[in-house]
Design an enzyme around this catalytic site. Structure first.
Site, PDB file in Angstrom:
ATOM      1  N   ARG A 111       0.657  -1.338   0.065  1.00  0.00           N
ATOM      2  CA  ARG A 111       0.048  -0.046  -0.153  1.00  0.00           C
ATOM      3  C   ARG A 111       0.977   1.429  -0.187  1.00  0.00           C
ATOM      4  NH1 ARG A 111      -2.239  -4.165   2.497  1.00  0.00           N
ATOM      5  NH2 ARG A 111      -4.485  -4.499   2.219  1.00  0.00           N
ATOM      6  N   HIS A 136      -0.959  -2.348  -4.459  1.00  0.00           N
ATOM      7  CA  HIS A 136      -0.125  -3.324  -5.562  1.00  0.00           C
ATOM      8  C   HIS A 136      -0.312  -2.823  -7.170  1.00  0.00           C
ATOM      9  CE1 HIS A 136       0.248  -6.517  -2.720  1.00  0.00           C
ATOM     10  NE2 HIS A 136      -0.933  -7.065  -2.801  1.00  0.00           N
ATOM     11  N   HIS A 212       3.322 -12.766  -5.787  1.00  0.00           N
ATOM     12  CA  HIS A 212       2.059 -13.006  -4.946  1.00  0.00           C
ATOM     13  C   HIS A 212       1.530 -14.362  -5.049  1.00  0.00           C
ATOM     14  CE1 HIS A 212      -1.439 -11.988  -2.537  1.00  0.00           C
ATOM     15  NE2 HIS A 212      -0.792 -10.835  -2.615  1.00  0.00           N
ATOM     16  N   GLN A 284       5.884 -10.029   3.528  1.00  0.00           N
ATOM     17  CA  GLN A 284       4.374  -9.688   3.956  1.00  0.00           C
ATOM     18  C   GLN A 284       3.864 -11.113   4.010  1.00  0.00           C
ATOM     19  OE1 GLN A 284       2.896  -6.867   4.139  1.00  0.00           O
ATOM     20  NE2 GLN A 284       0.844  -7.354   4.509  1.00  0.00           N
ATOM     21  N   GLU A 304       5.489 -12.812   0.569  1.00  0.00           N
ATOM     22  CA  GLU A 304       5.731 -11.622  -0.497  1.00  0.00           C
ATOM     23  C   GLU A 304       6.969 -10.932   0.050  1.00  0.00           C
ATOM     24  OE1 GLU A 304       1.915  -9.742  -1.134  1.00  0.00           O
ATOM     25  OE2 GLU A 304       1.018 -11.113  -0.056  1.00  0.00           O
TER      26      GLU A 304
END
Length: 338
Positions: A111, A136, A212, A284, A304
């Site tokens: 973000r 993204h 992802h 992430q 990620e």
């Protein structure tokens, strides 16, 4: 059943004479292609599924729609093969999907708060697709565009595929042209490498590439990845960015470009294990909290690796700004065993 080696061809937004299952994709893909400065290139785009195979028990499939990893076939401790990456069966579903299954994320992963940032004295406003934030790369990030296959060696000891995308100045609000490459490669015995790089052209720009994939080492439909103990404690899943530790052996922080261990995951039922190495400062962890009804909640996990979220608005974070002519790189290595 996964889509085989079929291709979609789009000519001026009209249906071509390709087989019917592929033709059904044309309107959706044409709609994604025929916007902004990409309109001139929309006349002739090809989307396909490409396989890399090493031996009889290790293979992946990649589509150039979003440079997406569609499947990873691996043996368990008894030699049984299964796909350990969640996703859709057809390219059409990836075109219309919203879960980023297996996609290459950019121009900036994660973000950007307020969908805006200031660079070299100028404020840039981005496409908002996560409340007031940009997520993204915006509404049409790199996982929602057609990439070009530059090289494809499907077999042998180290099969690989390299894909390319040119992101134009102003795309989703980001400044500067950007040339982006990603290479997927298989190595012995069961190693998958994902190597990403991007070169800025003309103007400085933030870049934070990420991959992802949704991993389920037990295979499709094998249940929640959180485990019974965590579920009993009421853990509501993870969607958290962690700082990656330095070199575990020395306790020191490695060079920014050095690969270091990020995570190790093992499925007790099948014996499959995955060890991830990467060269980014953050990772992430997302546990499929909203994967949907097909796989069930917590049906997979994403690891990620990436730069820190909203780094462009935090001067104290490692910089993601790439100046004209500079190249940023992001390497990931997945080591599988059973």
């Amino acid at each position: 059943m996964r889509l085989g080696e079929k291709h979609l061809r789009v000519r001026d937004g009209n249906r071509s004479s390709e087989p019917a299952p592929v033709l059904a994709l044309c309107p959706a893909v044409a709609a994604c292609l025929c916007g902004g400065r990409n309109a001139a290139a929309a006349g002739r785009k090809t989307v396909g599924v490409h396989e890399l195979r090493r031996g009889d028990d290790f293979s992946i499939k990649v589509t150039n729609w979003g440079a997406t990893l569609m499947s990873v076939i691996l043996p368990d401790s008894k030699g049984n093969l299964a796909d350990v990456v969640l996703g859709y069966d057809t390219v059409a579903e990836y075109v219309n999907g919203t879960a980023y299954f297996g996609g290459l994320i950019g121009r900036v992963a994660n973000r950007i708060a307020g969908a805006r940032f200031t660079l070299d004295g100028k404020t840039y406003r981005l496409y908002r697709n996560d409340g007031n934030n940009s997520l993204h790369g915006g509404h049409r990030g790199f996982s929602k565009v057609v990439w070009t296959v530059k090289e494809h060696v499907g077999g042998g000891d180290s099969p690989y595929i390299t894909l390319y995308y040119h992101s134009f100045d102003g795309e989703q609000g980001f400044p500067g042209d950007l040339d982006v490459f990603v290479t997927y490669q298989l190595s012995p015995p069961h190693v998958l490498s994902v190597r990403m790089n991007a070169t800025a052209r003309g103007r400085a720009t933030p870049v934070n590439l990420a991959h992802h994939a949704y991993w389920s080492l037990g295979g499709h439909g094998s249940g929640p990845v959180l485990g019974e103990a965590l579920l009993r404690r009421g853990v509501a899943g993870y969607d958290t960015n962690y700082a990656v530790d330095g070199d575990a052996a020395t306790g020191t922080a490695p060079a920014a470009s050095a690969l270091r261990p990020v995570a190790r995951v093992r499925d007790g039922a099948t014996g499959r294990a995955m060890e991830l190495w990467a060269d980014q400062p953050g990772v992430q962890l997302y546990t499929g909290n909203g994967v949907g009804s097909v796989y069930g909640r917590y049906g997979a996990l994403c690891l990620e690796t990436q730069g820190f979220p909203d780094a462009v608005n935090h001067p104290g974070f490692p910089s993601q700004i790439v100046r004209p002519g500079q190249v940023c790189r992001h390497d990931m290595v997945f080591k599988f065993s059973s």
